[in-house]
Design an enzyme around this catalytic site. Structure first.
Site, PDB file in Angstrom:
ATOM      1  CB  SER A 183      -7.848   3.955   3.015  1.00 23.63           C
ATOM      2  OG  SER A 183      -7.263   3.403   3.765  1.00 23.63           O
TER       3      SER A 183
ATOM      4  CE  LYS B  45      -3.648   1.719   2.415  1.00 25.09           C
ATOM      5  NZ  LYS B  45      -4.822   1.810   3.796  1.00 25.09           N
TER       6      LYS B  45
ATOM      7  CB  SER C 176      -8.285   1.078   5.729  1.00 19.72           C
ATOM      8  OG  SER C 176      -8.905   2.177   6.110  1.00 19.72           O
TER       9      SER C 176
END
Lengths: 487, 465, 97
Positions: free
Chosen positions: A155, A80, A179
């Site tokens: 996210s 990420k 997330s």
């Protein structure tokens, strides 16, 4: 079957049996990225093909030279874009950090490299991990591979979409309020949020320090366990990592859940839960019962206060964590500043997107003179109550199971202008972060409209092995279709 | 950098605990950190990690001797925080602006906060000097202000004479010397007084001291901008200061300067002023006490009652002069003495004390004159030779042969008939001139007392030539 | 308790953010909506409940007093928008009046 379609378990077996090389696997993955990425925007940065393949070849050579290569040796992994990678841009999905290149590796990344994993690139995300749809990325919204008109969740939507689409078998995400788990649920993959303190946060760009935890995204439970084992453990650079040793997370216990007590909290099945989600999750609970687990109805009385407590705590911490982006040492600096103060104000206002500004404003307000007790302190007290709800639950059960989200993936644009409804969609995931416990989302089938549904398994702190055991037993017994969505 | 995390350095916990104990403060059982939020270029995270609700220690005091009485200054708290960077005005480099150096950021420091007990600049100065002596003796600060090892922020308010309520205070930061503290306090007291006299109100604000212009400049101007929004630092865990730590710290603490001063006066019978000077630096105190010890060993039962005072004079005046002339520190001189130590077994301080005691012993036994002793000391610092040997080598032994001295005196008087005549005419101060001449001819080796006596006898017997 | 435009401006000042007139108006409305959600907490009885702050009960995590690895200045300053030698450059900190 193409190599990019393989789950981690299949890859591990294939690599150790010499059926294919890491180079072949990695090439297949890179071709897949080339083909589907235009439709998905799951990555912010993909490294150069040459560098990646060279690393894959090194992994092959190390495997060929014998010894005992780790489970991740030669396996492609995506990271990420809020986890620092030395020499590789780490944008956090923000204009603010568009050209920021960290001079160091996060501990989790260093451990991945040490294990021989091949890092292919950085995945798209809601800006600074603030969002539940990936629509808050400064570099364009990621699409859900199951329906590109829908969001992948957020996210860590880039990591979830990339794994779901076969762009990579494993990815790191970060989970502050769901997330990792929520996008894993929306995209039909496995997402893990470990116990707070299990994985070092060193190098994870902070959103809310008391809630943030690096987590894993994978197609199968075995992949999640292997990835977490590689990155977990105490780190002298992060005072909040736990001293607890990291046990072997996944024993092969088959599908027998005899002796395991599973709690189903009433509150997670109340108003607001989508009918088709309720149906799939109830089916999953029945499957778990059929494997020998004792299923009990339990209560998490403060569940409905979780969202408010979470957003107050998270935004307050974020307002401080994001103060460092001021245009002085790194990141965006406004060209229009006349003096120091306007340099700060302009750089921040130009560099941050709307949701980030909204959260900084809310967090600043919650901490400001006259409001600290009413908002911030109150939220931290409610957090204690919620943590106690779980402590009480774990006195009688080993695991709590519930839906990961109240709905399946929603349409792009559906909630982006309505922050309150967006925040409320996190109702089932935020309590876990507030309590610091681990949780996992495992796919439990497709809804009537063909969208994935996630089953959330929560356990007490440092009891990840039970969580993986229940998840893997369910995964095997349910025989969830592991084929990739059509793209 | 984004993603970086703090970790608490254990040494600062011990240092802060030592400071708290030295300042009679009560040490908390448990302490934690908070974030203090504000934007400033020298603050790279946009917040400072400090202690707010749970400081390491509270409610202490320090007794300061001031103008003949003891002033008790209250200590509100002792806490740990991280240092900020520094900004310097960019004079070169073209476009001006300020340059931010972040090298010091995150380094832990101990902050001591007093109560508003100091009433004027001299009191503040006396307090800060005493505090500095304590910190240096604890080894918590080097005391080298220009290195930033010790820095002051002052809060000041003024009020009309007779008023009972304190006025609005302002804080002045960035004070890097005692001189700057005095200047800044005087500047700000004057400014506030003028504001009040003109019927205005003092605004509660933080000012930065600008050394070059000797002015205090407001740091943040906007009303309400100093809402620091403290909240517990989630990146650090709480820490405990248990009884074991306190005992360990207490045992490792040296005698504090106040106690050292009282002891020196009592044990060595030296004046309070001497004790004050000798305890200013731990190294000076050690040297003094080792030298007295070594000297008494050398002199045995013949040691005069004033031996300790003699050593004090040597350390405060002669040794200090030796260092100043050569622009070296006591530590450097000690190292040099150690390198000259023939046994090689002595550390710097005791090697230096040993040689110093040798010289003073010769002087107190009357074997060398005062000027010769000084020359001997200077020479002894430059070489490895035993001091006794040096006396002979440099031919510094006192000339105590009265006959030889008498003939020298006669020569001098014979060579200055005019001065002799003026002396007899009443200009008695010429005695010093004649003594100087005699000593000069012996190269300073003559015992000045003996020389004076012989000279007076010769002058009295008058013009035997 | 409703937030007014002035409150929003004050918070923006603390947060070092600049908003246009339109943004301020819109944000005031939006913030009131979100605060209404937060105010649900008022209904929770938290008398005698300690705030959580940190979820782990770990204490006394220290490092030794030795310097760690240092980033070479060129790497530490590589992302600087404006650099002068080994320092970051910004507009004047003290006003040149």
């Amino acid at each position: 079957m193409k190599l990019y379609e393989l789950t981690f378990s299949q890859i591990r077996a294939g690599l150790s049996a010499g059926e294919f090389s890491s180079r072949e696997l990695t090439e297949s993955v890179l071709d897949r990225i080339e083909r589907v990425e235009p439709a998905l925007s799951a990555f912010v940065t993909v490294r150069g093909r040459g560098e990646i393949l060279a690393e894959a070849e090194r992994a092959d050579a190390s495997r060929a030279s014998g010894g005992n290569p780790g489970a991740l040796c030669g396996v492609p992994v995506a990271v990420k874009d809020n986890i620092s990678t030395r020499g590789l841009a780490t944008t956090c999905g923000s204009r603010m950090l568009e050209s920021y290149v960290p001079p160091y590796d996060a501990t989790a990344v260093a451990r991945l490299r040490g294990a021989g994993a091949v890092i292919v690139g950085k995945t798209n995300m809601d800006e600074f991990a603030m969002g539940s749809s990936n629509e808050n990325s400064a570099f364009g919204a990621t699409r859900n591979p199951w329906d590109t008109g829908r969001v992948p969740g957020g996210s860590s939507g880039g990591s979830a979409a990339a794994v779901a689409a076969g762009e990579v078998p494993l990815a790191l995400g970060s989970d502050t309020g769901g997330s990792v788990r929520q996008p894993a649920g929306f995209c039909g993959v496995v997402g893990v949020k470990p116990t707070y303190g299990r994985v070092s946060r060193y190098g994870l760009v902070a959103f809310a320090s008391s809630l943030d935890q690096i987590g894993t995204v994978s197609r199968d439970v075995a992949g999640a366990a292997a990835l977490l084992e590689a990155i977990a453990g105490e780190d002298p650079r992060d005072s909040t990592t736990a001293a607890e040793p990291v046990p072997s997370l996944l024993a092969d216990t088959g599908t027998d859940l005899t002796g395991v007590a599973v709690g189903v909290p009433d509150e997670y099945f109340a108003d607001g839960l989508d009918g088709s989600v309720a149906e799939k999750v109830s089916d999953a609970v029945e499957t778990i019962r059929s494997l020998g687990a004792k299923v009990l109805t339990i209560s998490i009385p403060h569940l409905r206060f979780g969202v408010a407590a979470y957003y107050l705590v998270a935004d307050a911490e974020a307002s401080a964590n994001l103060a460092r982006y001021d245009g002085v040492r790194y990141g965006h600096r406004s060209d229009h500043a006349e003096d120091l103060e306007s340099l700060y104000r302009m750089s921040r206002s130009e560099g941050f997107g709307a949701e980030v500004k909204r959260r900084i404003m809310l967090g600043t307000y919650a901490l400001s003179a006259g409001y600290y007790d009413q908002y911030y302190l109150k939220a931290q007290r409610v957090r204690t109550l919620l943590a106690r709800d779980f402590e009480r639950a774990f006195e009688s059960v080993d695991a709590v199971v519930a839906p990961t989200s109240p709905t399946t993936a929603f349409a792009l644009g559906e909630r982006v202008h309505d922050p309150v409804s967006m925040y409320l969609s996190d109702v089932y995931t935020v309590p876990v972060n507030l309590a610091g416990i681990p949780a996992l989302s495992v796919p439990c089938g497709l809804s009537a409209s063909g969208l994935p549904v996630g089953l959330q398994i929560m356990v007490d702190k440092f009891r990840e092995p039970v969580m993986f055991r229940v998840a893997q037993a369910y995964e095997r017994a349910a025989g969830v279709d592991s084929s990739l969505p059509e793209l | 950098m984004p993603g970086a995390l703090p970790v608490l350095n254990e040494a600062v916990v011990d240092s802060a605990t030592a400071v708290a104990l030295a300042l009679n403060a009560s040490v908390s059982k448990r302490a934690g950190f908070a974030r203090k939020n504000y934007f400033y270029p020298d603050l790279p995270k946009g917040y400072q990690i400090t202690q707010h609700a749970e400081p390491l220690a509270r409610d202490g005091y320090l007794d300061v001797e001031f103008e003949g009485h003891v002033k008790r200054v209250g200590i509100r708290q002792v806490h740990i925080e991280e240092d900020a960077g520094k900004s310097v005005h960019a004079e070169h480099g073209g476009e001006g602006g300020s340059l931010i150096d972040v090298n010091r950021c995150g380094v832990p420091l101990v902050e001591i906060v007093t109560r508003p007990d100091l009433r004027d600049i001299d009191e503040a100065d006396a307090f800060l000097n005493e505090l500095r002596r304590i910190l240096v003796s604890l080894g918590v600060a080097t005391g080298e202000m220009h290195e930033g090892s010790l820095r002051f922020d002052t809060n000041i308010s003024v009020r009309p004479q007779g008023a009972t309520e304190m006025g609005t205070q302002t804080e002045i930061k960035n004070l890097n010397s005692f001189r700057a503290v005095r200047k800044a306090l005087a500047y700000e007291a004057d400014r506030q007084s003028r504001v009040l006299r003109d019927g205005g109100k003092v605004v509660h604000e933080t000012l930065l001291w600008d050394e070059s212009s000797e002015r205090a400049v407001p740091m943040r101007s906007k009303e309400g901008a100093s809402d620091y929004r403290y909240f517990p630092e989630p990146d650090l865990v709480d820490f405990e200061i248990d009884g074991r730590r306190i005992e360990r710290v207490r045992e490792s603490m040296p005698e504090l300067p106040g106690a050292s001063r009282r002891r020196l006066v009592e044990v060595y019978a030296i004046p309070e002023y001497d004790a004050f000077v000798l305890t200013a630096e731990p190294a000076t105190l050690r040297l003094y006490e080792s030298t007295v010890g070594a000297l008494l060993e050398r002199l045995g039962p013949d040691a005069p009652a004033t031996a300790a005072k003699t050593v004090s004079n040597w350390v405060m005046v002669i040794l200090r002069g030796h260092l100043n002339e050569r622009r070296i520190t006591l530590a450097e001189l000690s190292a040099r003495a150690a390198s000259h130590d023939p046994t090689g077994g002595k550390d710097g301080a005791s090697a230096l004390a040993s040689r110093l005691a040798d010289v003073i012993a010769l002087r107190l036994r009357g074997e060398v004159s005062e000027p010769a002793a000084r020359r001997l000391f200077d020479a002894a610092m430059e070489c490895a030779e035993p001091v006794d040997g040096l006396v002979e080598k440099l031919d510094l032994r006192v000339v105590s042969d009265e006959d030889a001295l008498r003939s020298l005196v006669r020569d001098v008087l014979a060579g200055h008939p005019e001065e002799v005549a003026r002396y007899h005419a009443g200009t008695t101060k010429l005695v010093r001139f004649f003594v100087g001449q005699v000593l000069g001819r012996t190269g300073g080796k003559a015992d000045p007392e003996l020389a004076t006596r012989v000279l007076l006898e010769e002058l009295r017997s008058g013009g035997t030539t | 308790m409703a937030v007014e435009r002035g409150d929003v401006e004050h918070v923006a000042m603390l947060a070092m953010l600049a908003f246009t007139e339109e943004e301020l108006v819109a944000f005031t409305t939006e913030m009131n909506g979100i605060l209404a959600l937060f105010e649900e907490l008022e209904g929770v009885d938290t008398d005698g409940v300690e705030p959580a702050f940190r979820v782990l009960r770990r204490r006394n995590v220290f490092r030794g007093d030795e310097p760690g690895e240092m980033l070479p200045p060129d790497e530490a300053l590589a992302n600087a928008p404006d650099r002068h030698e080994d320092a970051f450059r910004v507009p004047a900190v003290l006003p040149n009046d």
